[in-house]
Enzyme design. Structure first.
Site, short mmCIF file in Angstrom:
data_model
loop_
_atom_site.label_atom_id
_atom_site.label_comp_id
_atom_site.label_asym_id
_atom_site.label_seq_id
_atom_site.Cartn_x
_atom_site.Cartn_y
_atom_site.Cartn_z
N ASN A 1 0.82 -1.19 0.07
CA ASN A 1 0.05 0.04 -0.02
C ASN A 1 0.66 1.32 -0.04
OD1 ASN A 1 0.70 -0.87 2.63
ND2 ASN A 1 -1.26 0.36 3.53
N GLU B 1 -3.13 -4.76 -2.93
CA GLU B 1 -3.35 -5.72 -3.90
C GLU B 1 -3.33 -5.12 -5.54
OE1 GLU B 1 -4.74 -4.86 -1.07
OE2 GLU B 1 -6.16 -6.48 -0.07
#
Ligand code: THU
Length: 128
Positions: free
Chosen positions: A41, A54
């Site tokens: 992130n 992701e």
């Protein structure tokens, strides 16, 4: 689940840029030809510009020319599930694949794209 993929996700987590939430997330995405793409992130002082681990992994892989994914591992402090936005992007780019959620102590939970996003909206819903 391949322990290499888990190790790569845990390693990706160390690269997180999360000065605002201090919630570090790592992802490892395996391709059909055995490549592994990492993501973490990346936050921003303008909070909404933050990108999840992701999606970083998925977009890196797509930008590298990959389009066939076989497994995603997501590493967090406590082994929690991906956010809703990431579930939608995973469904779009991976279809049904196994997903492993791993905690920093190595505890794994096995799930899949369709378990995380039942009755998903997708390409087929746009009609012809
Ligand atoms: N985050 C992820 O990287 N993946 C998720 O699926 C959930 C949330 C990040 C975004 C933000 O940097 C931090 O975790 C707290 O929401």
């Amino acid at each position: 689940m391949q322990s290499k993929l888990k190790d790569v996700a845990l390693d990706a987590r160390k690269k997180a840029y999360a000065p605002y939430s201090n919630f570090h997330v790592g992802a490892a995405l395996e391709t059909a030809n055995g490549e592994i793409y990492q993501g973490c992130n990346i936050e921003n002082a303008s909070y909404s510009l933050t990108i999840c681990a992701e999606r970083t992994a998925l977009f890196s892989a797509i930008a590298a020319g990959e389009n066939n994914f076989t497994h995603l591992v997501v590493a967090t402090e406590n082994g929690v599930s991906p956010c809703g936005a990431c579930r939608q992007v995973i469904w779009e780019l991976c279809g049904e694949i196994p997903i492993t959620l791993v905690s920093e102590t190595g505890v794994c939970t096995e799930t899949s794209s369709s378990q995380l996003l039942p009755q998903a909206f997708g390409q087929q819903d746009l009609g012809s």
